[in-house]
Structure formats: C-alpha cells, structure tokens
Scaffold this active site. Structure first.
Site, PDB file in Angstrom:
ATOM      1  N   LYS A 195      22.704 -97.606  45.507  1.00 41.58           N
ATOM      2  CA  LYS A 195      22.728 -98.648  44.386  1.00 41.58           C
ATOM      3  C   LYS A 195      23.608 -98.380  43.461  1.00 41.58           C
ATOM      4  CE  LYS A 195      17.921 -99.798  46.413  1.00 41.58           C
ATOM      5  NZ  LYS A 195      16.226-100.118  46.095  1.00 41.58           N
ATOM      6  N   GLN A 238      11.796 -97.413  42.473  1.00 42.17           N
ATOM      7  CA  GLN A 238      12.104 -97.319  43.883  1.00 42.17           C
ATOM      8  C   GLN A 238      10.516 -97.063  45.050  1.00 42.17           C
ATOM      9  OE1 GLN A 238      14.252 -97.737  45.468  1.00 42.17           O
ATOM     10  NE2 GLN A 238      14.618 -97.049  47.614  1.00 42.17           N
ATOM     11  N   ASP A 272      13.503-106.943  41.590  1.00 37.30           N
ATOM     12  CA  ASP A 272      13.239-106.689  43.362  1.00 37.30           C
ATOM     13  C   ASP A 272      12.214-107.745  43.111  1.00 37.30           C
ATOM     14  OD1 ASP A 272      14.037-104.341  44.650  1.00 37.30           O
ATOM     15  OD2 ASP A 272      12.643-102.880  43.068  1.00 37.30           O
TER      16      ASP A 272
HETATM   17  N1  L34 Z   1      11.715-101.121  44.885  1.00 38.78           N
HETATM   18  N2  L34 Z   1      12.219 -99.326  46.890  1.00 38.78           N
HETATM   19  C1  L34 Z   1      12.396-100.632  46.101  1.00 38.78           C
HETATM   20  N3  L34 Z   1      13.009-101.743  46.218  1.00 38.78           N
HETATM   21  C2  L34 Z   1      14.412-101.048  47.449  1.00 38.78           C
HETATM   22  O1  L34 Z   1      14.640-102.482  47.740  1.00 38.78           O
HETATM   23  C3  L34 Z   1      13.824-100.936  48.518  1.00 38.78           C
HETATM   24  N4  L34 Z   1      13.889-100.381  49.873  1.00 38.78           N
HETATM   25  C4  L34 Z   1      13.531-100.225  51.069  1.00 38.78           C
HETATM   26  C5  L34 Z   1      12.402 -99.362  50.560  1.00 38.78           C
HETATM   27  N5  L34 Z   1      12.406 -99.084  48.998  1.00 38.78           N
HETATM   28  C6  L34 Z   1      13.011 -99.945  48.369  1.00 38.78           C
HETATM   29  C7  L34 Z   1      15.104-100.462  49.630  1.00 38.78           C
HETATM   30  O2  L34 Z   1      15.492-100.291  48.799  1.00 38.78           O
HETATM   31  C8  L34 Z   1      14.003-100.177  51.874  1.00 38.78           C
HETATM   32  N6  L34 Z   1      15.925-100.131  51.289  1.00 38.78           N
HETATM   33  C9  L34 Z   1      16.944 -99.504  51.307  1.00 38.78           C
HETATM   34  C10 L34 Z   1      18.371 -99.599  51.080  1.00 38.78           C
HETATM   35  C11 L34 Z   1      19.308 -99.210  51.524  1.00 38.78           C
HETATM   36  C12 L34 Z   1      19.200 -98.845  52.587  1.00 38.78           C
HETATM   37  C13 L34 Z   1      18.279 -99.195  53.414  1.00 38.78           C
HETATM   38  C14 L34 Z   1      16.884 -99.208  52.544  1.00 38.78           C
HETATM   39  C15 L34 Z   1      20.629 -98.912  52.735  1.00 38.78           C
HETATM   40  O3  L34 Z   1      21.856 -98.146  52.434  1.00 38.78           O
HETATM   41  N7  L34 Z   1      21.164 -99.040  54.641  1.00 38.78           N
HETATM   42  C16 L34 Z   1      22.093 -97.923  55.303  1.00 38.78           C
HETATM   43  C17 L34 Z   1      22.217 -96.329  55.405  1.00 38.78           C
HETATM   44  C18 L34 Z   1      21.676 -95.563  54.779  1.00 38.78           C
HETATM   45  C19 L34 Z   1      21.229 -94.272  55.564  1.00 38.78           C
HETATM   46  O4  L34 Z   1      22.405 -93.758  55.722  1.00 38.78           O
HETATM   47  O5  L34 Z   1      20.318 -94.018  55.482  1.00 38.78           O
HETATM   48  C20 L34 Z   1      22.520 -99.158  56.414  1.00 38.78           C
HETATM   49  O6  L34 Z   1      23.260 -98.895  56.727  1.00 38.78           O
HETATM   50  O7  L34 Z   1      20.629 -99.601  57.136  1.00 38.78           O
END
Ligand code: L34
Length: 287
Positions: A53, A97, A120
């Site tokens: 982020k 988060q 959020d």
């Molecule tokens: N307050 N908490 C708050 N807001 C959110 O919107 C989230 N979320 C979830 C968990 N807690 C939170 C996220 O940001 C899940 N989440 C999130 C954000 C980004 C990614 C996955 C979940 C992401 O970038 N995923 C990548 C892989 C990242 C890695 O290598 O681990 C993908 O390609 O799916």
C-alpha cells in the site's frame, strides 16, 4: 473453452495511472493527499500488504504516513493514535490494518475512525450506508471485484450471484454491491448445507471463505465468472479458495491468486483516498 484469466496486476497498474493523472491535474495550489496506515504487531502478511500500500501511494503521489506500534499497545493508546490522525488536517484517509491483536477489540478501534476518513469502509456509518445504497466509502476488496466485473463488461442485472463467506470485509459488502446492481444474491457460509448445490447455480461466484481449494471444478457451472478472494499460505506458496486447475477449464472468467484480487485491493484504496481528498479540499460533495 478455458477461462480468460484476469490480470489483476495490470488492472491495478491502470488504476494507479488513472489516480496519478487525476492527482497531477489537481495538484496546483493544493497540499498532497495523505493516508495514515496504522499497523499493530509483527504479522508478516500484514507487513507485506502494508508495504504494498505504501509503495502504491508513493507511486501515484499520495503521502502515506506509516504508524507502526507493538502488539503490546493498549486499546487506550491506540485510540489516542486514532484521535491524532482524525484531527490531522493533512490526513485524508485512515486505515487500521487487520487483524489486530485480540486484546484490543477491533470494533472499538474501527468505530473510532472518522467516517469521512474511513477509506476502508469499515465504520458502521459506512457499512450502514452500504445497506441503504449511499455509503461514503466501500471496502477496497469488494470495490476491486466490481471493477473486474465492470472492466470485463460482465452483466450483473438479473443474474445469479453466489457469495461464499460472510465477512464484514468482503462477503457482506460484495453481496450488497451485487444486490444494488440487481443480481439475485445468495450468501453461503460455514453452516451452509450442500455448498455445491448453491455454487452450481452461480453465474457469478465470489469465494471469500479463507479455505484453500474449497471450490472445485464440479461445483461450478459451465461458463461462470469466478472471483477468488482467498489468500492462503500453504507450504510457502500463496493459494486461493478456488482450485484453479479444476475450475479454470469450466469458468468463462477467473481471477488467479496471486495476481488477481489482491493487487486490486491496494489500487482501490488509492481511489478511495482520492475521493476522501477531493471532499476535504472542497472539490466534491462534503462527506
Ligand atoms: N484494514 N485490513 C484492512 N484493510 C484491508 O483492505 C485489509 N486487507 C486484507 C487484510 N487486512 C486488511 C488487505 O489489504 C487483505 N489485504 C490484502 C492486500 C494486498 C494483498 C493481499 C491482501 C496483495 O497484495 N496480494 C498479492 C500478493 C502479496 C504477497 O505476496 O503476499 C496478490 O497478488 O494477491
């Protein structure tokens, strides 16, 4: 015909460029937008998401303020942090988060975020707005899902949508967004009997259950649109809730994990921050 696979990273990059261009056009005479990102504890996955982020903010010209506190912080101390960012005129968006350490009590913290800065969409005022159809902010993961459906011109009105999982972060908000777009929505959860009976009806299937490989090919209707919101770490690998190998030959469109909904979650947060910013500098309806 095998499914078209959604490139979430490419769509996220396109959204970042859109946000960046809009911010450039607004820049003259205004302070930059600010996003406060509050991270509690040392959870490795949360640290990765928060880093993604921050990087995305930097890329588009949003000033992100990282506030990192130890897992031992008390609820009162964390509430003090929130009061500070709520009052800070240079902060447009606030995100805490999740998950938080259990002793803090997530609800008390999420309710302390100024709803006008709640990018959020987790504050009860915004969740209530989702029910009536007029929220200030909707959570970024469900927004990212709608972005996929719209960018691929998936018809929603009158179609059968099935949501597996009823979390406040994904399941419930996406169910309401789909309802407002006139889908017939079924929400399934852990206690649903014969899950496959429901999933097989779905024209649009959204799976956010947090259970690796829960949905297999024989549970999916031929030609369905399948959105996999799961992010599970199994043997050092990231896998979704959908068994990609058996589902993708039957689906018409599918989001992969990684590289699907995850990057879109980050991109939609930027969009929400832009909305909050425009409202605060007086360029849009005041929240
Ligand atoms: N307050 N908490 C708050 N807001 C959110 O919107 C989230 N979320 C979830 C968990 N807690 C939170 C996220 O940001 C899940 N989440 C999130 C954000 C980004 C990614 C996955 C979940 C992401 O970038 N995923 C990548 C892989 C990242 C890695 O290598 O681990 C993908 O390609 O799916």
């Amino acid at each position: 015909m095998p499914a078209q696979v959604v490139d979430g990273r490419a769509i996220a990059a396109a959204i970042r460029r859109e946000v960046q261009a809009e911010l450039k056009a607004l820049a003259a005479g205004h302070r930059p937008p600010g996003l406060a990102v509050i991270l509690v504890g040392e959870d490795a996955a949360s640290a990765t998401y928060v880093r993604n982020k921050a990087k995305a903010c930097e890329e588009v010209g949003i000033r992100s303020v990282q506030i990192h506190r130890p897992a031992t912080i008390s609820r009162e101390e964390l509430l003090t942090v929130l009061h500070t960012v709520n009052k800070d005129e240079t902060v447009d968006g606030i995100l805490v988060q999740l998950p938080l350490p259990p002793h803090i009590g997530e609800r008390s913290i999420l309710e302390a975020v100024d709803p006008a800065k709640d990018v959020d969409g987790f504050h009860p005022a915004n969740l209530g707005g989702l029910l009536t159809g007029h929220p200030l902010f909707v959570a970024s993961t469900p927004l990212g899902i709608m972005e996929v459906l719209d960018r691929f011109r998936i018809a929603i009105e009158g179609r059968d949508a099935v949501v597996v999982g009823w979390s406040t972060i994904v399941g419930k908000p996406i169910a309401f967004l789909l309802l407002h777009r006139r889908a017939t929505v079924t929400v399934c959860q852990k206690w649903t009997r014969d899950l496959d009976r429901h999933t097989r009806m779905a024209d649009i299937l959204v799976v956010a259950a947090g259970q690796p490989g829960l949905v297999k090919g024989d549970m999916v209707k031929e030609g369905a649109v399948v959105i996999d919101v799961g992010i599970n770490r199994a043997n050092g690998r990231l896998v979704g809730d959908v068994d990609f190998a058996s589902v993708s030959p039957r689906a018409s469109l599918i989001t992969p994990v990684p590289g699907g909904v995850g990057p879109l979650t980050v991109a939609m947060l930027l969009k929400n921050t832009l909305v909050a910013y425009k409202a605060r500098i007086g360029l849009a309806r005041q929240p």
